[in-house]
Design a protein around this motif. Structure first.
Motif, short mmCIF file in Angstrom:
data_model
loop_
_atom_site.label_atom_id
_atom_site.label_comp_id
_atom_site.label_asym_id
_atom_site.label_seq_id
_atom_site.Cartn_x
_atom_site.Cartn_y
_atom_site.Cartn_z
N ARG A 62 5.85 9.95 4.59
CA ARG A 62 5.50 9.21 5.80
C ARG A 62 6.35 7.95 5.96
N THR A 63 6.62 7.26 4.85
CA THR A 63 7.35 5.99 4.94
C THR A 63 8.86 6.11 4.72
N GLU A 64 9.28 7.15 3.98
CA GLU A 64 10.71 7.27 3.66
C GLU A 64 11.34 8.57 4.14
N GLN A 111 10.34 2.70 -7.50
CA GLN A 111 9.89 1.95 -6.33
C GLN A 111 10.07 0.45 -6.48
N ASP A 141 0.81 -1.21 0.00
CA ASP A 141 0.00 0.00 0.00
C ASP A 141 0.85 1.26 0.00
N ASN A 142 2.00 1.23 0.70
CA ASN A 142 2.83 2.43 0.79
C ASN A 142 3.58 2.74 -0.50
N LYS A 143 3.51 1.82 -1.49
CA LYS A 143 4.15 2.05 -2.79
C LYS A 143 3.11 2.08 -3.92
N LYS A 145 2.64 9.65 1.13
CA LYS A 145 3.13 8.31 1.45
C LYS A 145 4.65 8.23 1.45
#
Length: 323
Positions: free
Chosen positions: A181-183, A261, A165-167, A178
């Motif tokens: 938030r994730t990277e 990604q 989901d985060n990609k 995203k």
């Protein structure tokens, strides 16, 4: 002579500060050119990115035999919409990048000239001004390019559904959120290091373009800031872009792969070494053909629109009796 003497004796004179040479006309003209060329040629940009990240090792990456095959395959599998994946951040990125670049470049160049637009700078100073403008622009726009690359690499809704989901991104704002938030900030600045090397691309292009314009006007015995015709702008823009693109293309491949990604490189050096190991020199030039097919007319459109819009807007600023 009096002007030059005054300038030398009073360096702090506000008339010669960088900020006194900032003109919004260059920003508006650059944005206009960047947006126009992007809307017309985005599909070729998308294909260039997909060719660049195709290292032959990743099974999720579609295989295209050539430019025509890529267009046909994308259209058949993803529809017309597929050819315009990532167009929103590309419009924002190209518009803002060209706008800021022309703004910074014209400001720095005019400052170096001391406000005298008829003073030739020479190749070295043109490259310095362009390099400084390129670095400032890259700092401001790199996050947009990361988002554009990732949206272009969502090959289809079916393939995107296989990603975590985060990609998987629903659009520009969703991708920005995203990735941050994730990277973190680091994720938004992936590809920044090869981007810095890529500043040489803009520096080489602008130096060539400016020198050709100046030489042509000097040949005609006109001031170097004399407005040229459409054919001259198109010719000089195309030649300068072809030279710069051929000389600096490998950094674009490395940058695109770092932003992809579907890959997990440890850094720029790791990407370079793995590309060299598995693909050789040819790997650094993947996507060159669609890139040249795209960037050459894109640059011609951008520069032609910039030159005409900026001359028009600057002519409105001038008043009778001024200067």
């Amino acid at each position: 002579m009096t002007t030059m003497k005054t300038r030398g004796a009073a360096a702090p004179n506000p008339n010669f500060t960088v900020f006194s040479h900032v003109k919004y006309e260059h920003l508006v003209a650059g944005i206009s050119g960047g947006v126009a060329s992007t809307l017309i040629l985005h599909p070729l940009d998308l294909i260039k990115i997909r060719f660049a990240v195709n290292d032959g090792q990743t099974t999720t990456t579609p295989q295209y035999k050539g430019l025509r095959s890529a267009i046909y395959t994308i259209f058949r599998q993803e529809g017309a919409r597929g050819l315009y994946r990532g167009v929103t951040p590309n419009v924002w990125g190209s518009g803002s990048a060209w706008g800021f670049y022309f703004l910074f470049y014209s400001t720095i160049k005019t400052w170096i000239q001391g406000g005298n637009a008829k003073k030739p700078l020479g190749p070295t100073m043109h490259m310095i001004a362009a390099a400084e403008a390129g670095i400032l622009t890259l700092v401001m726009t790199n996050p947009i390019w990361v988002v554009k690359t990732r949206l272009c690499l969502q090959y289809s809704d079916i393939e995107a559904a296989k990603l975590p989901d985060n990609k998987r991104y629903a659009g520009m704002l969703d991708a920005l959120t995203k990735i941050y938030r994730t990277e973190g900030i680091r994720g938004l600045y992936r590809g920044f290091v090869p981007g810095i090397f890529g500043v040489s691309h803009g520096a080489l292009q602008f130096m060539t373009y400016e020198e050709m314009k100046n030489s042509y006007n000097q040949y005609r015995r006109y001031p170097i800031d004399t407005k040229l015709g459409t054919a001259e702008y198109l010719t000089f823009a195309a030649l300068s872009k072809l030279l710069a693109a051929a000389a600096t293309y490998p950094y674009q491949v490395v940058r695109a792969r770092l932003q992809d990604q579907h890959h997990d490189y440890k850094g720029s050096l790791d990407c370079v070494l793995r590309t060299w190991r598995y693909e050789g020199v040819r790997g650094f030039y993947k996507g060159l053909s669609p890139n040249l097919t795209r960037v050459t007319p894109a640059t011609m459109i951008t520069f032609l629109m910039y030159e005409n819009v900026s001359h028009f807007l600057l002519s409105l600023r001038k008043e009778p009796g001024v200067m």
